[in-house]
Scaffold this motif. Structure first.
Motif, mmCIF file in Angstrom:
data_model
loop_
_atom_site.group_PDB
_atom_site.id
_atom_site.type_symbol
_atom_site.label_atom_id
_atom_site.label_comp_id
_atom_site.label_asym_id
_atom_site.label_seq_id
_atom_site.Cartn_x
_atom_site.Cartn_y
_atom_site.Cartn_z
ATOM 1 N N GLY A 91 0.808 -1.210 0.000
ATOM 2 C CA GLY A 91 0.000 0.000 0.000
ATOM 3 C C GLY A 91 0.839 1.255 0.000
ATOM 4 N N ILE A 92 0.242 2.334 0.438
ATOM 5 C CA ILE A 92 0.897 3.649 0.429
ATOM 6 C C ILE A 92 2.156 3.621 1.287
ATOM 7 C CG2 ILE A 92 0.611 6.078 1.059
ATOM 8 C CD1 ILE A 92 -2.355 5.787 0.477
ATOM 9 N N ASN A 93 3.229 4.236 0.753
ATOM 10 C CA ASN A 93 4.532 4.382 1.413
ATOM 11 C C ASN A 93 5.337 3.086 1.482
ATOM 12 O OD1 ASN A 93 4.102 7.140 1.903
ATOM 13 N ND2 ASN A 93 3.080 6.714 3.850
ATOM 14 N N ASP A 94 4.867 2.028 0.822
ATOM 15 C CA ASP A 94 5.649 0.793 0.759
ATOM 16 C C ASP A 94 6.598 0.839 -0.446
ATOM 17 O OD1 ASP A 94 4.501 -0.343 2.992
ATOM 18 O OD2 ASP A 94 2.892 -1.295 1.851
ATOM 19 N N PHE A 95 7.645 0.013 -0.392
ATOM 20 C CA PHE A 95 8.594 -0.097 -1.494
ATOM 21 C C PHE A 95 8.562 -1.515 -2.058
ATOM 22 C CE2 PHE A 95 10.337 3.476 0.873
ATOM 23 C CZ PHE A 95 10.624 4.366 -0.158
ATOM 24 N N VAL A 96 8.588 -1.603 -3.392
ATOM 25 C CA VAL A 96 8.593 -2.877 -4.090
ATOM 26 C C VAL A 96 9.761 -2.876 -5.069
ATOM 27 C CG1 VAL A 96 7.328 -4.428 -5.624
ATOM 28 C CG2 VAL A 96 6.091 -3.116 -3.880
ATOM 29 N N VAL A 97 10.556 -3.921 -5.044
ATOM 30 C CA VAL A 97 11.691 -4.051 -5.952
ATOM 31 C C VAL A 97 11.224 -4.645 -7.275
ATOM 32 C CG1 VAL A 97 13.797 -5.380 -6.400
ATOM 33 C CG2 VAL A 97 13.495 -4.211 -4.219
ATOM 34 N N ILE A 98 11.632 -4.029 -8.393
ATOM 35 C CA ILE A 98 11.415 -4.597 -9.729
ATOM 36 C C ILE A 98 12.769 -5.104 -10.213
ATOM 37 C CG2 ILE A 98 10.638 -4.218 -12.083
ATOM 38 C CD1 ILE A 98 8.938 -1.937 -11.144
ATOM 39 N N LYS A 99 12.926 -6.419 -10.215
ATOM 40 C CA LYS A 99 14.192 -7.031 -10.609
ATOM 41 C C LYS A 99 14.048 -7.571 -12.029
ATOM 42 C CE LYS A 99 17.602 -10.371 -8.913
ATOM 43 N NZ LYS A 99 17.820 -11.464 -7.928
ATOM 44 N N MET A 100 14.185 -6.668 -13.006
ATOM 45 C CA MET A 100 14.020 -7.031 -14.408
ATOM 46 C C MET A 100 14.964 -6.206 -15.268
ATOM 47 S SD MET A 100 9.889 -7.128 -14.958
ATOM 48 C CE MET A 100 8.784 -7.416 -13.583
ATOM 49 N N ASN A 101 15.148 -6.676 -16.498
ATOM 50 C CA ASN A 101 15.866 -5.911 -17.505
ATOM 51 C C ASN A 101 14.869 -5.100 -18.333
ATOM 52 O OD1 ASN A 101 18.665 -6.605 -17.038
ATOM 53 N ND2 ASN A 101 18.147 -8.680 -17.709
ATOM 54 N N ARG A 102 15.243 -4.740 -19.561
ATOM 55 C CA ARG A 102 14.396 -3.897 -20.407
ATOM 56 C C ARG A 102 13.327 -4.758 -21.104
ATOM 57 N NH1 ARG A 102 16.554 1.220 -21.978
ATOM 58 N NH2 ARG A 102 18.478 1.704 -20.856
ATOM 59 N N VAL A 103 12.306 -5.118 -20.362
ATOM 60 C CA VAL A 103 11.206 -5.914 -20.902
ATOM 61 C C VAL A 103 9.907 -5.156 -20.668
ATOM 62 C CG1 VAL A 103 12.352 -8.144 -20.623
ATOM 63 C CG2 VAL A 103 11.057 -7.176 -18.720
ATOM 64 N N LYS A 104 8.881 -5.515 -21.438
ATOM 65 C CA LYS A 104 7.615 -4.803 -21.343
ATOM 66 C C LYS A 104 6.951 -4.987 -19.978
ATOM 67 C CE LYS A 104 4.869 -8.443 -23.668
ATOM 68 N NZ LYS A 104 5.957 -9.438 -23.667
ATOM 69 N N GLU A 105 7.238 -6.123 -19.316
ATOM 70 C CA GLU A 105 6.680 -6.364 -17.983
ATOM 71 C C GLU A 105 7.211 -5.383 -16.948
ATOM 72 O OE1 GLU A 105 6.001 -9.864 -20.406
ATOM 73 O OE2 GLU A 105 7.842 -8.717 -19.969
ATOM 74 N N PHE A 106 8.368 -4.806 -17.220
ATOM 75 C CA PHE A 106 8.898 -3.801 -16.293
ATOM 76 C C PHE A 106 7.950 -2.607 -16.215
ATOM 77 C CE2 PHE A 106 11.192 -0.081 -15.020
ATOM 78 C CZ PHE A 106 12.139 -0.509 -14.103
ATOM 79 N N VAL A 107 7.508 -2.121 -17.376
ATOM 80 C CA VAL A 107 6.597 -0.971 -17.403
ATOM 81 C C VAL A 107 5.265 -1.336 -16.747
ATOM 82 C CG1 VAL A 107 5.456 0.721 -18.880
ATOM 83 C CG2 VAL A 107 7.715 -0.152 -19.502
ATOM 84 N N LEU A 108 4.774 -2.558 -17.022
ATOM 85 C CA LEU A 108 3.525 -3.016 -16.409
ATOM 86 C C LEU A 108 3.652 -3.026 -14.886
ATOM 87 C CD1 LEU A 108 1.438 -6.063 -17.630
ATOM 88 C CD2 LEU A 108 1.807 -5.653 -15.204
ATOM 89 N N ALA A 109 4.755 -3.587 -14.379
ATOM 90 C CA ALA A 109 4.968 -3.650 -12.933
ATOM 91 C C ALA A 109 5.088 -2.253 -12.337
ATOM 92 C CB ALA A 109 6.214 -4.471 -12.626
ATOM 93 N N MET A 110 5.799 -1.363 -13.011
ATOM 94 C CA MET A 110 5.961 0.004 -12.529
ATOM 95 C C MET A 110 4.609 0.696 -12.384
ATOM 96 S SD MET A 110 7.875 3.137 -14.475
ATOM 97 C CE MET A 110 6.609 3.105 -15.757
ATOM 98 N N LEU A 111 3.758 0.564 -13.399
ATOM 99 C CA LEU A 111 2.426 1.166 -13.337
ATOM 100 C C LEU A 111 1.591 0.552 -12.226
ATOM 101 C CD1 LEU A 111 1.509 1.520 -17.121
ATOM 102 C CD2 LEU A 111 1.376 3.348 -15.428
#
Length: 266
Positions: free
Chosen positions: A199-219
């Motif tokens: 939720g709000i103020n939490d941090f989530v790590v995105i451990k990926m390279n330049r793939v389309k799923e990176f943008v999906l996860a970021m959003l």
């Protein structure tokens, strides 16, 4: 006197240094081993030293100096009339005078900072003079644009997804997402994240390279109210562990996690 000078010269050989030319010959890099050599010329370094040697009736001064240039840039400092002076010899085929002028300005600013703040750490000293700092700040402003500050970039993204849903949003080597697909899938991923307690103020790590799923996860992470921390999988494991521990991230997301999340929320 001559015997004493000879003895001192013999003793000084124990502290001789290997010439740079010999080091270059022994290195696989050859002439590329050194690009810059800084020289401080302290011969004839001021009237105060000459006056202190009152028992000498002469002063030795160089008549001719020949310098062999084997580097791209050679900064040098010397004392002249009680003042510290700087000069730079450089390869005119590689650098322009304006670029070298900026390097000299950097030296001048750094030296002033060191003399005015002698007890400060070097890393804390200012590198830019007032004019250069003003230019950097003005350049960072960019073009002035009027926009609604009450809306986030996600609001603007969703507006575009509604107005032009079939337009391609992101592409990688395995495929692409349209704006409608990216908006819908990121909504599903955001819902899954909320179910995981993100939720709000939490941090989530995105451990990926330049793939389309990176943008999906970021959003999806931002739609859930959290913030993302990008980590490239090829980072050293020690660095990855430090970033995860330092950020106190609650979840690590990779491509498989995204695929499983979308399947579970379908």
């Amino acid at each position: 006197m001559l015997r004493e000078l000879f003895r001192q010269d013999e003793e000084s050989h124990a502290y001789d240094f290997c010439p740079l030319s010999d080091i270059q010959q022994r290195s696989e890099l050859g002439s590329e081993l050194f690009q810059t050599v800084y020289a401080f010329e302290n011969y004839n370094s001021g009237d105060s030293e000459e006056k202190s040697l009152s028992d000498l009736s002469f002063t030795v001064k160089p008549l001719m100096i020949k310098e062999e240039i084997f580097d791209e840039i050679i900064p040098a400092a010397y004392i002249d009339g009680g003042q510290l002076c700087m000069r730079i010899t450089y390869n005119t085929k590689l650098y322009r005078s304006a670029e070298i002028r900026r390097v000299l300005d950097l030296f001048e600013t750094f030296i002033r900072e060191m003399t005015e703040h002698p007890d400060d750490a070097l890393c804390s000293l200012t590198r830019l003079n007032e004019n250069a700092a003003r230019e950097v700040i003005e350049a960072s402003y960019g073009e002035t644009m009027e926009y609604d500050t009450s809306r986030t970039w996600i609001d603007i993204f969703q507006d575009f997804a509604r107005s032009d849903p079939d337009h391609t949003a992101v592409v990688d080597s395995t495929g692409s997402y349209t704006y409608e697909e990216l908006d819908r899938k990121s909504d599903k991923f955001a819902s899954w994240l909320c179910g995981q307690g993100i939720g709000i103020n939490d941090f989530v790590v995105i451990k990926m390279n330049r793939v389309k799923e990176f943008v999906l996860a970021m959003l999806g992470i931002q739609k859930a109210g959290a913030a993302y921390i990008p980590i490239a999988p090829e980072y050293p494991q020690e660095r990855i562990s430090f970033m995860i521990e330092d950020s106190k991230a609650k979840l690590i997301v990779d491509e498989q996690v995204v695929a499983d999340a979308l399947s579970s929320s379908a």
